[in-house]
Design a protein around this motif. Sequence first.
Motif, PDB file in Angstrom:
ATOM      1  N   GLU A   1      11.399  22.821 -28.040  1.00 14.21           N
ATOM      2  CA  GLU A   1      12.170  23.541 -29.041  1.00 14.21           C
ATOM      3  C   GLU A   1      12.896  22.612 -30.007  1.00 14.21           C
ATOM      4  O   GLU A   1      13.702  23.055 -30.815  1.00 14.21           O
ATOM      5  CB  GLU A   1      13.194  24.451 -28.342  1.00 14.21           C
ATOM      6  CG  GLU A   1      12.593  25.594 -27.552  1.00 14.21           C
ATOM      7  CD  GLU A   1      11.827  26.581 -28.440  1.00 14.21           C
ATOM      8  OE1 GLU A   1      12.163  26.688 -29.637  1.00 14.21           O
ATOM      9  OE2 GLU A   1      10.897  27.244 -27.949  1.00 14.21           O
ATOM     10  N   LEU A   2      12.594  21.323 -29.920  1.00 14.49           N
ATOM     11  CA  LEU A   2      13.231  20.364 -30.810  1.00 14.49           C
ATOM     12  C   LEU A   2      12.512  20.230 -32.140  1.00 14.49           C
ATOM     13  O   LEU A   2      13.138  20.059 -33.180  1.00 14.49           O
ATOM     14  CB  LEU A   2      13.290  18.986 -30.132  1.00 14.49           C
ATOM     15  CG  LEU A   2      14.457  18.735 -29.185  1.00 14.49           C
ATOM     16  CD1 LEU A   2      14.266  17.415 -28.456  1.00 14.49           C
ATOM     17  CD2 LEU A   2      15.784  18.728 -29.935  1.00 14.49           C
ATOM     18  N   SER A   3      11.180  20.278 -32.092  1.00 17.93           N
ATOM     19  CA  SER A   3      10.398  19.970 -33.290  1.00 17.93           C
ATOM     20  C   SER A   3       9.110  20.781 -33.302  1.00 17.93           C
ATOM     21  O   SER A   3       8.593  21.143 -32.238  1.00 17.93           O
ATOM     22  CB  SER A   3      10.082  18.467 -33.320  1.00 17.93           C
ATOM     23  OG  SER A   3       9.156  18.163 -34.337  1.00 17.93           O
TER      24      SER A   3
ATOM     25  N   ALA B   1      12.343  13.169 -26.240  1.00 22.42           N
ATOM     26  CA  ALA B   1      13.291  13.951 -27.031  1.00 22.42           C
ATOM     27  C   ALA B   1      14.060  13.077 -28.027  1.00 22.42           C
ATOM     28  O   ALA B   1      14.487  13.549 -29.079  1.00 22.42           O
ATOM     29  CB  ALA B   1      14.270  14.672 -26.106  1.00 22.42           C
ATOM     30  N   ALA B   2      14.217  11.809 -27.704  1.00 26.51           N
ATOM     31  CA  ALA B   2      14.957  10.899 -28.575  1.00 26.51           C
ATOM     32  C   ALA B   2      14.253  10.673 -29.906  1.00 26.51           C
ATOM     33  O   ALA B   2      14.857  10.139 -30.839  1.00 26.51           O
ATOM     34  CB  ALA B   2      15.171   9.566 -27.862  1.00 26.51           C
ATOM     35  N   GLU B   3      12.999  11.077 -30.012  1.00 26.33           N
ATOM     36  CA  GLU B   3      12.284  10.929 -31.275  1.00 26.33           C
ATOM     37  C   GLU B   3      12.806  11.891 -32.333  1.00 26.33           C
ATOM     38  O   GLU B   3      12.619  11.662 -33.524  1.00 26.33           O
ATOM     39  CB  GLU B   3      10.788  11.185 -31.066  1.00 26.33           C
ATOM     40  CG  GLU B   3      10.096  10.162 -30.180  1.00 26.33           C
ATOM     41  CD  GLU B   3       8.620  10.496 -29.996  1.00 26.33           C
ATOM     42  OE1 GLU B   3       8.073  11.227 -30.848  1.00 26.33           O
ATOM     43  OE2 GLU B   3       8.023  10.031 -29.012  1.00 26.33           O
ATOM     44  N   ALA B   4      13.478  12.971 -31.890  1.00 21.80           N
ATOM     45  CA  ALA B   4      13.880  14.014 -32.828  1.00 21.80           C
ATOM     46  C   ALA B   4      15.369  14.006 -33.151  1.00 21.80           C
ATOM     47  O   ALA B   4      15.770  14.370 -34.257  1.00 21.80           O
ATOM     48  CB  ALA B   4      13.481  15.388 -32.283  1.00 21.80           C
TER      49      ALA B   4
ATOM     50  N   GLY C   1       6.318  21.826 -57.793  1.00 24.56           N
ATOM     51  CA  GLY C   1       5.567  20.580 -57.749  1.00 24.56           C
ATOM     52  C   GLY C   1       6.427  19.383 -57.392  1.00 24.56           C
ATOM     53  O   GLY C   1       6.100  18.236 -57.728  1.00 24.56           O
ATOM     54  N   GLU C   2       7.521  19.632 -56.699  1.00 27.62           N
ATOM     55  CA  GLU C   2       8.479  18.572 -56.351  1.00 27.62           C
ATOM     56  C   GLU C   2       7.847  17.521 -55.433  1.00 27.62           C
ATOM     57  O   GLU C   2       7.055  17.836 -54.550  1.00 27.62           O
ATOM     58  CB  GLU C   2       9.701  19.190 -55.660  1.00 27.62           C
ATOM     59  CG  GLU C   2      10.744  18.176 -55.231  1.00 27.62           C
ATOM     60  CD  GLU C   2      11.854  18.807 -54.408  1.00 27.62           C
ATOM     61  OE1 GLU C   2      12.617  18.057 -53.778  1.00 27.62           O
ATOM     62  OE2 GLU C   2      11.946  20.050 -54.390  1.00 27.62           O
ATOM     63  N   VAL C   3       8.223  16.280 -55.656  1.00 28.07           N
ATOM     64  CA  VAL C   3       7.813  15.174 -54.789  1.00 28.07           C
ATOM     65  C   VAL C   3       8.951  14.902 -53.809  1.00 28.07           C
ATOM     66  O   VAL C   3      10.109  14.768 -54.217  1.00 28.07           O
ATOM     67  CB  VAL C   3       7.514  13.901 -55.616  1.00 28.07           C
ATOM     68  CG1 VAL C   3       7.158  12.746 -54.685  1.00 28.07           C
ATOM     69  CG2 VAL C   3       6.390  14.165 -56.603  1.00 28.07           C
ATOM     70  N   PHE C   4       8.632  14.813 -52.525  1.00 26.68           N
ATOM     71  CA  PHE C   4       9.659  14.544 -51.524  1.00 26.68           C
ATOM     72  C   PHE C   4       9.097  13.633 -50.437  1.00 26.68           C
ATOM     73  O   PHE C   4       7.880  13.435 -50.342  1.00 26.68           O
ATOM     74  CB  PHE C   4      10.187  15.846 -50.903  1.00 26.68           C
ATOM     75  CG  PHE C   4       9.137  16.714 -50.266  1.00 26.68           C
ATOM     76  CD1 PHE C   4       8.946  16.714 -48.885  1.00 26.68           C
ATOM     77  CD2 PHE C   4       8.319  17.541 -51.043  1.00 26.68           C
ATOM     78  CE1 PHE C   4       7.986  17.515 -48.294  1.00 26.68           C
ATOM     79  CE2 PHE C   4       7.352  18.342 -50.455  1.00 26.68           C
ATOM     80  CZ  PHE C   4       7.179  18.328 -49.087  1.00 26.68           C
ATOM     81  N   GLU C   5       9.981  13.072 -49.633  1.00 27.98           N
ATOM     82  CA  GLU C   5       9.577  12.110 -48.612  1.00 27.98           C
ATOM     83  C   GLU C   5       9.442  12.775 -47.251  1.00 27.98           C
ATOM     84  O   GLU C   5      10.226  13.663 -46.893  1.00 27.98           O
ATOM     85  CB  GLU C   5      10.595  10.963 -48.513  1.00 27.98           C
ATOM     86  CG  GLU C   5      10.616  10.058 -49.726  1.00 27.98           C
ATOM     87  CD  GLU C   5      11.527   8.852 -49.529  1.00 27.98           C
ATOM     88  OE1 GLU C   5      12.322   8.862 -48.559  1.00 27.98           O
ATOM     89  OE2 GLU C   5      11.426   7.895 -50.321  1.00 27.98           O
ATOM     90  N   VAL C   6       8.466  12.303 -46.503  1.00 30.34           N
ATOM     91  CA  VAL C   6       8.282  12.756 -45.118  1.00 30.34           C
ATOM     92  C   VAL C   6       7.991  11.532 -44.255  1.00 30.34           C
ATOM     93  O   VAL C   6       7.584  10.485 -44.767  1.00 30.34           O
ATOM     94  CB  VAL C   6       7.119  13.768 -44.993  1.00 30.34           C
ATOM     95  CG1 VAL C   6       7.401  15.024 -45.788  1.00 30.34           C
ATOM     96  CG2 VAL C   6       5.798  13.137 -45.454  1.00 30.34           C
ATOM     97  N   THR C   7       8.199  11.673 -42.965  1.00 34.25           N
ATOM     98  CA  THR C   7       7.905  10.599 -42.018  1.00 34.25           C
ATOM     99  C   THR C   7       6.742  11.027 -41.134  1.00 34.25           C
ATOM    100  O   THR C   7       6.741  12.146 -40.601  1.00 34.25           O
ATOM    101  CB  THR C   7       9.123  10.276 -41.141  1.00 34.25           C
ATOM    102  OG1 THR C   7      10.201   9.885 -41.986  1.00 34.25           O
ATOM    103  CG2 THR C   7       8.808   9.141 -40.169  1.00 34.25           C
ATOM    104  N   VAL C   8       5.753  10.156 -40.994  1.00 29.71           N
ATOM    105  CA  VAL C   8       4.583  10.480 -40.175  1.00 29.71           C
ATOM    106  C   VAL C   8       4.995  10.522 -38.706  1.00 29.71           C
ATOM    107  O   VAL C   8       5.466   9.533 -38.149  1.00 29.71           O
ATOM    108  CB  VAL C   8       3.465   9.445 -40.379  1.00 29.71           C
ATOM    109  CG1 VAL C   8       2.277   9.766 -39.484  1.00 29.71           C
ATOM    110  CG2 VAL C   8       3.040   9.400 -41.837  1.00 29.71           C
ATOM    111  N   ALA C   9       4.821  11.694 -38.094  1.00 27.90           N
ATOM    112  CA  ALA C   9       5.206  11.868 -36.696  1.00 27.90           C
ATOM    113  C   ALA C   9       4.061  11.562 -35.746  1.00 27.90           C
ATOM    114  O   ALA C   9       4.280  11.139 -34.606  1.00 27.90           O
ATOM    115  CB  ALA C   9       5.706  13.296 -36.455  1.00 27.90           C
TER     116      ALA C   9
ATOM    117  N   THR D   1       3.328  15.604 -39.799  1.00 26.63           N
ATOM    118  CA  THR D   1       4.731  15.309 -40.098  1.00 26.63           C
ATOM    119  C   THR D   1       5.600  16.531 -39.825  1.00 26.63           C
ATOM    120  O   THR D   1       5.128  17.674 -39.892  1.00 26.63           O
ATOM    121  CB  THR D   1       4.879  14.871 -41.575  1.00 26.63           C
ATOM    122  OG1 THR D   1       6.235  14.531 -41.834  1.00 26.63           O
ATOM    123  CG2 THR D   1       4.429  15.967 -42.507  1.00 26.63           C
ATOM    124  N   ASP D   2       6.853  16.262 -39.478  1.00 27.21           N
ATOM    125  CA  ASP D   2       7.816  17.331 -39.193  1.00 27.21           C
ATOM    126  C   ASP D   2       8.609  17.600 -40.462  1.00 27.21           C
ATOM    127  O   ASP D   2       9.430  16.786 -40.894  1.00 27.21           O
ATOM    128  CB  ASP D   2       8.745  16.887 -38.053  1.00 27.21           C
ATOM    129  CG  ASP D   2       9.789  17.953 -37.712  1.00 27.21           C
ATOM    130  OD1 ASP D   2       9.798  19.009 -38.371  1.00 27.21           O
ATOM    131  OD2 ASP D   2      10.606  17.716 -36.792  1.00 27.21           O
TER     132      ASP D   2
END
Length: 415
Positions: free
Chosen positions: A61-63, A70-73, A117-125, A134-135
């Motif tokens: 239920e974290l991600s 769990a520490a990844e989230a 069309g916004e550009v935003f950042e994500v982190t590869v999970a 990605t989350d």
Amino acid sequence: MSEETKVQESAPAETITQEAMDNIVSIKKGDTVTGTIVKIDDNQVFVSLGYKYDGVIPIRELSPVQLENAAEAVQIGQEVEVKVVSIDDEKEKLVLSKRQIDSERAWDELQARFDSGEVFEVTVADVVKGGLVTDIGVRGFIPASMVERHFVEDFSDYKGRTLRVKVKEIDRENNKVILSQKEVLDEEYEQNKQKIMNSLEAGQELEGTVQRLTPFGAFVDIGGIDGLVHVSELSWEHVAHPKDLVSEGQSVRVKVLKVDPEAGKISLSMKAAQPGPWETAAGQFNTGDIVTGTVRRIVTFGAFVEIAPGVEGLVHISQLAHRHVATPHEVVQEGQEVQAKILDFNPAEKRVSLSIKETEEAPAQPEKAERAPRDRDRDRGPKIEKIDNPNVSLSNEGMSFTLAERFGDKLSKLK
């Protein structure tokens, strides 16, 4: 276990006072509450809500993406907003979900980003077959073809990377979000391309980085845009495949050959940015030198022999052999290594005249045999004895007879 329970928001541990009773609130399944992470285990997180019970967030239920720990989230001390999934009075525990709150908010935000069309950042999970995960409050997927502008064979080192993306496709009913970094890179590339191309001129020399290789050449990054170095422009020497000479990521110096803004193409040359073979050969060869070379081309009037990388000289058909040669193929073949003598060397005009026959000894001419006397007499014709007759005329050229000489006897009888 009931769906509703009374918990104390803040009270002394010993007894519940009247003041504490005034802070008693009602929590039920489905409520949204805010708390602070106080402990992290491998598969669950403990949250202090300021209530009688602490809350627990199971790792699932974290991600929206699969986690190994769990520490990844989350991290200790982090404030989180969660939804009450269930209430366990016997264990005095609230089961909470961070994922549900994040998901509810994410869909509206993602829809707005898709529309604008916004550009935003994500982190590869995670790296999975076919792309990256990605989350983004929900599970976002970046197909392999939408990660970079170029082909990537191995994505194993992409986990944990931060990428700039756009929402390419969104489907809330099927819980599907497709993201693309390639679209962002393509747009930026096109914006920079025209600006850089307008600043380039033929003949300009630049430092670049080999971006990718193909069988027909190497694409070199020269400040945000790529130019093509055709395989024939990689080196003064023959190159079968670009990978034999350069590798991706290698820094190279190039010369601009042509800029075509309308077609969006830039032609580059590595060999043009290096000293030419004729410049190098100027102090290397002299008339009269015997050199070793390779037959590169055969034409009807001779053969071209490469005596140094990029330096070819002509062996005229008359200089191939001491004997008569009808076609150069009788003497040489393409790729054959030969020795030749430099008859004339003119680097200014990029011309070399060569001779193969001058490196070989001329065959001996057969001597004429002494003929026998009988043969000599035969060659002179019939032997003629000396005739003491004033009517006979002899000369070196031959003999001539008068009518009287031929018919004299007969005439005398007639008289």
